[in-house]
Design a protein around this motif. Structure first.
Motif, PDB file in Angstrom:
ATOM      1  N   UNK B   4       0.777  -1.153  -0.109  1.00  0.00           N
ATOM      2  CA  UNK B   4       0.045  -0.061   0.094  1.00  0.00           C
ATOM      3  C   UNK B   4       0.920   1.351   0.091  1.00  0.00           C
ATOM      4  N   UNK B   5       0.648   2.237  -0.811  1.00  0.00           N
ATOM      5  CA  UNK B   5       1.442   3.517  -0.614  1.00  0.00           C
ATOM      6  C   UNK B   5       0.422   4.634  -0.416  1.00  0.00           C
ATOM      7  N   UNK B   6       0.888   5.446   0.471  1.00  0.00           N
ATOM      8  CA  UNK B   6       0.153   6.641   0.617  1.00  0.00           C
ATOM      9  C   UNK B   6       1.105   7.880   0.298  1.00  0.00           C
ATOM     10  N   UNK B  23      -4.473   6.899  -1.899  1.00  0.00           N
ATOM     11  CA  UNK B  23      -3.909   5.562  -1.550  1.00  0.00           C
ATOM     12  C   UNK B  23      -4.172   4.739  -2.963  1.00  0.00           C
ATOM     13  N   UNK B  24      -2.761   4.081  -3.154  1.00  0.00           N
ATOM     14  CA  UNK B  24      -2.613   3.264  -4.262  1.00  0.00           C
ATOM     15  C   UNK B  24      -2.361   1.722  -3.619  1.00  0.00           C
ATOM     16  N   UNK B  25      -2.629   0.767  -4.209  1.00  0.00           N
ATOM     17  CA  UNK B  25      -2.295  -0.664  -3.631  1.00  0.00           C
ATOM     18  C   UNK B  25      -1.973  -1.442  -4.871  1.00  0.00           C
ATOM     19  N   UNK B  30      -8.674  -9.980  -6.381  1.00  0.00           N
ATOM     20  CA  UNK B  30      -9.352  -8.797  -5.832  1.00  0.00           C
ATOM     21  C   UNK B  30      -9.118  -8.221  -4.470  1.00  0.00           C
ATOM     22  N   UNK B  31      -8.902  -7.067  -4.294  1.00  0.00           N
ATOM     23  CA  UNK B  31      -8.620  -6.516  -3.041  1.00  0.00           C
ATOM     24  C   UNK B  31      -9.832  -6.479  -2.071  1.00  0.00           C
ATOM     25  N   UNK B  32      -9.412  -6.507  -0.740  1.00  0.00           N
ATOM     26  CA  UNK B  32     -10.401  -5.806   0.156  1.00  0.00           C
ATOM     27  C   UNK B  32      -9.630  -4.448   0.743  1.00  0.00           C
ATOM     28  N   UNK B  33     -10.396  -3.394   0.696  1.00  0.00           N
ATOM     29  CA  UNK B  33      -9.773  -2.129   0.976  1.00  0.00           C
ATOM     30  C   UNK B  33     -10.148  -1.560   2.100  1.00  0.00           C
ATOM     31  N   UNK B  72      -5.813   1.278  -9.713  1.00  0.00           N
ATOM     32  CA  UNK B  72      -5.332   0.484  -8.291  1.00  0.00           C
ATOM     33  C   UNK B  72      -5.390   1.686  -7.170  1.00  0.00           C
ATOM     34  N   UNK B  73      -6.432   2.386  -7.206  1.00  0.00           N
ATOM     35  CA  UNK B  73      -6.348   3.406  -6.230  1.00  0.00           C
ATOM     36  C   UNK B  73      -7.658   3.056  -5.175  1.00  0.00           C
TER      37      UNK B  73
END
Lengths: 115, 115
Positions: B4-6, B23-25, B30-33, B72-73
């Protein structure tokens, strides 16, 4: 109780000592998580329990760290032979179940200072 | 590997103005965010999550976040900021499928709302 509780709120110890940190999760939550957060960092995963068993302990940094949850409720994080680098905020969270997208609810943390 | 990048350490906005915390990941499948907020001397509080369904999710305190798969955000937004929104905000991600329940966290973004 209404939320996750952690005791003590602060712990100061000397290098080489043993410490125990306690977490009391939300009633009915079967999943429990331990994280460590250093200043200026995000939480770092340590271990999580589903019921009484440690489902994933891959985040424990070394064998000085150990956690138990004998009755599937309260959990204790144990640190042996503490080092100055162990100083951090230790966070506990619980969720209804780990096997879904269960939202994790956090306690206020225990701030550990190793002198 | 999950990450994860902030990209912003700090965001400053004037009260009443819209705010965005980025936030990008990176995650396989599939992601859970999730977004959490941390007030001084208090535990992490859950704001909102994206699991599936509508890309725009609404959460606590008037916050919302938009899931953008192509970029991817999962940026956090609020139409009108309050001084009381000033806090540390964390984005977190985990894989939706499989047994990996670990949340991976960003480093946090400090939001300052100026009166």
């Amino acid at each position: 109780g209404a939320g996750v509780s952690q005791t003590p709120s602060n712990k100061v110890t000397e290098k080489g000592k043993y410490v125990e940190l306690r977490c009391d999760p939300i009633s009915g939550h079967t999943a429990l998580y331990w994280y460590r957060q250093s200043l200026g960092q995000g939480p770092e995963f340590l271990i999580y329990f589903q019921g009484t068993g440690a489902a994933d302990d891959s985040g424990l940094p070394n064998d000085r760290f150990f956690a138990v949850r004998p009755e599937g409720s309260v959990s204790t994080l144990k640190i042996q032979r503490t080092e100055r680098g162990d100083s951090a905020m230790y966070l506990c969270a619980s969720s209804l179940r780990a096997g879904e997208e269960g939202t994790q609810y956090f306690g206020p943390g225990t701030r550990l200072l190793v002198l | 590997a999950q990450s994860v990048a902030q990209p912003e350490d700090q965001v400053n906005v004037a009260e009443g103005n819209p705010l965005t915390v980025k936030c990008t990941y990176s995650v396989s499948g599939n992601p859970y965010l999730f977004w959490y907020v941390q007030y001084p001397n208090r535990g992490l509080q859950f704001l909102l999550k994206y699991i599936t369904g509508d890309n725009l999710v609404k959460g606590s305190y008037g916050f919302e976040a938009e899931f953008n798969k192509s970029q991817t955000s999962f940026h956090l937004k609020k139409p009108s900021a309050l001084v009381s929104d000033s806090a540390l905000y964390f984005c977190a991600v985990r894989r939706g499928a499989g047994n990996n329940r670990k949340l991976i966290w960003g480093l946090g973004t400090s939001l300052a709302v100026n009166p």
